[in-house]
Design a protein around this motif. Sequence first.
Motif, short mmCIF file in Angstrom:
data_model
loop_
_atom_site.label_atom_id
_atom_site.label_comp_id
_atom_site.label_asym_id
_atom_site.label_seq_id
_atom_site.Cartn_x
_atom_site.Cartn_y
_atom_site.Cartn_z
N ALA A 92 0.82 -1.21 0.00
CA ALA A 92 0.00 0.00 0.00
C ALA A 92 0.86 1.26 0.00
O ALA A 92 0.57 2.23 -0.72
CB ALA A 92 -0.94 0.00 1.21
N VAL A 93 1.94 1.26 0.78
CA VAL A 93 2.84 2.42 0.80
C VAL A 93 3.47 2.62 -0.57
O VAL A 93 3.56 3.76 -1.07
CB VAL A 93 3.93 2.24 1.89
N LEU A 94 3.89 1.56 -1.21
CA LEU A 94 4.48 1.68 -2.55
C LEU A 94 3.47 2.19 -3.57
O LEU A 94 3.80 3.01 -4.43
CB LEU A 94 5.08 0.34 -3.00
N VAL A 95 2.23 1.74 -3.48
CA VAL A 95 1.18 2.22 -4.39
C VAL A 95 0.93 3.71 -4.16
O VAL A 95 0.81 4.49 -5.11
CB VAL A 95 -0.12 1.40 -4.21
N VAL A 96 0.88 4.13 -2.89
CA VAL A 96 0.67 5.55 -2.58
C VAL A 96 1.83 6.39 -3.10
O VAL A 96 1.63 7.45 -3.71
CB VAL A 96 0.46 5.76 -1.06
N LEU A 97 3.06 5.92 -2.90
CA LEU A 97 4.22 6.66 -3.40
C LEU A 97 4.20 6.77 -4.93
O LEU A 97 4.48 7.84 -5.48
CB LEU A 97 5.52 5.98 -2.95
N LEU A 98 3.83 5.69 -5.60
CA LEU A 98 3.72 5.74 -7.06
C LEU A 98 2.62 6.69 -7.51
O LEU A 98 2.80 7.46 -8.45
CB LEU A 98 3.46 4.34 -7.62
N ALA A 99 1.48 6.65 -6.83
CA ALA A 99 0.38 7.54 -7.18
C ALA A 99 0.79 8.99 -6.98
O ALA A 99 0.53 9.85 -7.84
CB ALA A 99 -0.85 7.21 -6.33
N LEU A 100 1.44 9.29 -5.87
CA LEU A 100 1.90 10.67 -5.62
C LEU A 100 2.94 11.10 -6.65
O LEU A 100 2.97 12.25 -7.06
CB LEU A 100 2.48 10.79 -4.21
N GLU A 101 3.75 10.18 -7.06
CA GLU A 101 4.77 10.47 -8.08
C GLU A 101 4.13 10.89 -9.39
O GLU A 101 4.61 11.80 -10.06
CB GLU A 101 5.66 9.24 -8.28
N TYR A 102 3.03 10.25 -9.77
CA TYR A 102 2.39 10.56 -11.03
C TYR A 102 1.39 11.70 -10.92
O TYR A 102 1.14 12.39 -11.90
CB TYR A 102 1.71 9.30 -11.61
N PHE A 154 18.38 5.92 -11.69
CA PHE A 154 17.09 5.86 -12.37
C PHE A 154 16.05 6.56 -11.51
O PHE A 154 16.26 6.78 -10.32
CB PHE A 154 16.68 4.42 -12.71
N PRO A 155 14.92 6.95 -12.11
CA PRO A 155 13.92 7.72 -11.37
C PRO A 155 13.34 6.95 -10.18
O PRO A 155 13.24 5.73 -10.18
CB PRO A 155 12.83 7.99 -12.41
N PHE A 156 12.94 7.72 -9.18
CA PHE A 156 12.33 7.17 -7.96
C PHE A 156 11.10 6.35 -8.28
O PHE A 156 10.88 5.30 -7.68
CB PHE A 156 11.98 8.33 -7.01
N ARG A 157 10.30 6.78 -9.24
CA ARG A 157 9.07 6.03 -9.58
C ARG A 157 9.41 4.64 -10.11
O ARG A 157 8.70 3.69 -9.85
CB ARG A 157 8.21 6.81 -10.56
N ASP A 158 10.49 4.52 -10.87
CA ASP A 158 10.91 3.20 -11.36
C ASP A 158 11.35 2.30 -10.20
O ASP A 158 11.07 1.10 -10.19
CB ASP A 158 12.04 3.32 -12.37
N PHE A 159 12.03 2.91 -9.22
CA PHE A 159 12.45 2.17 -8.03
C PHE A 159 11.23 1.63 -7.28
O PHE A 159 11.18 0.44 -6.92
CB PHE A 159 13.27 3.09 -7.13
N CYS A 160 10.22 2.49 -7.07
CA CYS A 160 8.99 2.05 -6.38
C CYS A 160 8.27 0.97 -7.18
O CYS A 160 7.77 0.01 -6.61
CB CYS A 160 8.07 3.24 -6.14
N ALA A 161 8.20 1.14 -8.50
CA ALA A 161 7.51 0.16 -9.34
C ALA A 161 8.23 -1.20 -9.29
O ALA A 161 7.57 -2.25 -9.22
CB ALA A 161 7.43 0.66 -10.78
N LEU A 162 9.56 -1.18 -9.31
CA LEU A 162 10.31 -2.43 -9.21
C LEU A 162 10.07 -3.12 -7.87
O LEU A 162 9.87 -4.34 -7.82
CB LEU A 162 11.81 -2.18 -9.40
N LEU A 163 10.10 -2.35 -6.79
CA LEU A 163 9.83 -2.94 -5.47
C LEU A 163 8.42 -3.51 -5.39
O LEU A 163 8.22 -4.59 -4.83
CB LEU A 163 10.05 -1.91 -4.37
N LEU A 164 7.45 -2.79 -5.94
CA LEU A 164 6.07 -3.28 -5.92
C LEU A 164 5.92 -4.56 -6.73
O LEU A 164 5.30 -5.52 -6.27
CB LEU A 164 5.12 -2.20 -6.44
#
Length: 117
Positions: free
Chosen positions: A38-48, A65-75
């Motif tokens: 859920a935290v990763l989804v929220v971070l990705l949503a805020l990023e976009y 690489f961009p922070f959003r890619d890092f969050c997407a990979l972790l998710l």
Amino acid sequence: MDKEKLLERSRQENKKGDERERQQMENAQFVGSFVIEAVLVVLLALEYVTEKGLGGMVSVAGVEFPFRDFCALLLCLALSVEYGFKAVLVRKKWQIAMEVLFLLGLCMGIYRVFLAG
């Protein structure tokens, strides 16, 4: 059955803890993985959603690489591990499909970040 056989059978059944303890462990693991996802989804949503994003670049093994890619990979990693175990244990078609989907996303993300650079 005599008393010793009953006691031995009871010990074997409770070797991994009683039912209540196992259920509590499963619940704790579910809540833990859900919160991280859920935290990763929220971070990705805020990023976009935000104009400039949350920001920045992440450096892993000398590759930025961009922070959003890092969050997407972790998710994708978290979800592929979760659905991988579910697919192995339960063997439902939709869980296997989800596992394949998240593994594909993880592989594409790794290729995009580290290999296509």
